[in-house]
Design an enzyme around this catalytic site. Structure first.
Site: not given
Ligand code: NAP
Length: 295
Positions: A54, A98, A121
């Site tokens: 990412k 994460q 997200d």
């Protein structure tokens, strides 16, 4: 019949190229690059790989990448302090923590602490609620990537029968909401669904997000359906090695479907592309600019 293979890598490359153009334009207008902060807690090797890729993709898209790595002994308060600091940092447009987090940390508290405007997200209850009520939201990256592929394949989804297998907050539920938003007729199946093969047989669109290797059999697929396989499952092969397979029996399903995503190379690449897309959209909204076109 042999299905068309939906090329997620190519679609992701298109999105990423557009994000890069828009990011350069943003930097010219605003005087700083759009920025994504990633937070990795602990040593989980798969999470470390995801976070690294990412960060790399962010830099390749002409955006600033801020990587934060914390030990797996980090307390919930320490992580919440970092989130608070990132919320207040004007150079940060997107925050990605994460998952999964170590056991001592309640991930729902951490997600709820992220500024919804930076929640790239799309997991914050505010964004989930906005998606559910049809307002502009930051939408979870994987289902948004699936929707992109479906629209590329089919154009309008209005009136189609869609079956989503899986009801997680990360994939299944937001996928169903996105499909409802496109006027599909949506069924959400899960582990308690009766006669799953029969439910899937009526679908023009199948999205499988289960996490069980090749569970969806070829003869469940209605001839001419479009199949999106979200599953990523590692299965052992002879010589002690392993390979990745999806939730769908790709070989058999390809004999009936009109189009199908492969694993790997289907949904996976779209997830990162949509993270970059969400970051650039968040940057525009935070700067008071209209949403970028073509994303
Ligand atoms: P999850 O949270 O474990 O949810 C799995 C869902 O599948 C649950 O709703 C579960 O039902 C349902 N399920 C389990 N067994 C079933 C069965 N026998 N029949 C019907 N439904 C069943 O998983 P997730 O996070 O949504 O992820 C799903 C898969 O997608 C995983 O393989 C994951 O690795 C992959 N994934 C890929 C990407 C990507 O970028 N490509 C991103 C995210 C996830 P219940 O709710 O009843 O338990």
């Amino acid at each position: 019949m042999s299905a068309r293979i939906i090329d997620g890598k190519a679609a992701a490359a298109d999105v990423r190229a557009r994000v890069e153009e828009v990011a350069a334009d943003f930097t010219r207008k605003v005087g700083r690059q759009p920025g994504l902060a990633t937070v990795l807690v602990g040593e989980d090797p798969a999470s470390a790989v995801y976070v690294r890729s990412k960060g790399k993709a962010t830099a390749e898209a002409a955006m600033a990448s801020f990587a934060h790595k914390l030990p797996d002994t980090t307390s919930e308060d320490e992580l919440l302090d970092l989130v608070d600091q990132l919320n207040r940092d004007d150079a940060v447009d997107g925050i990605l923590v994460q998952l999964p987090l170590p056991r001592q940390i309640d991930s729902s508290r951490v997600i709820a602490a992220i500024d919804p405007a930076k929640d790239v997200d799309g997991f914050h209850p505010m964004n989930a609620g906005r998606l559910a009520t049809g307002l502009d939201a930051l939408v979870p990256c994987t289902p948004y990537g699936c929707l992109y592929l479906l629209k590329q394949e089919l154009g309008s989804l209005a009136g189609t029968e869609a079956v989503v297998i899986g009801r997680s907050n990360i994939v299944g539920k937001p996928m169903a909401l996105l499909l409802i938003g496109e006027s599909a007729t949506v069924t959400v199946a899960h582990s308690r669904t009766r006669d799953l093969p029969d439910v899937v047989r009526r679908a023009d669109i199948v999205v499988a997000a289960v996490g069980r290797a090749e569970m969806v059999k070829g003869d469940w697929i209605k001839p001419g359906a479009v199949v999106i396989d979200v599953g990523i499952n590692r299965v052992p092969v002879e010589d002690g090695k392993s390979r990745l397979v999806g939730d769908v029996d790709f070989a058999r399903a390809s004999e009936r479907a009109a189009a199908i995503t492969p694993v790997p190379g289907g949904v996976g690449p779209m997830t990162i592309a949509m993270l970059l897309r969400n970051t650039i959209v968040a940057a525009h909204r935070r700067a008071g600019l209209p949403d970028p076109e073509g994303l």
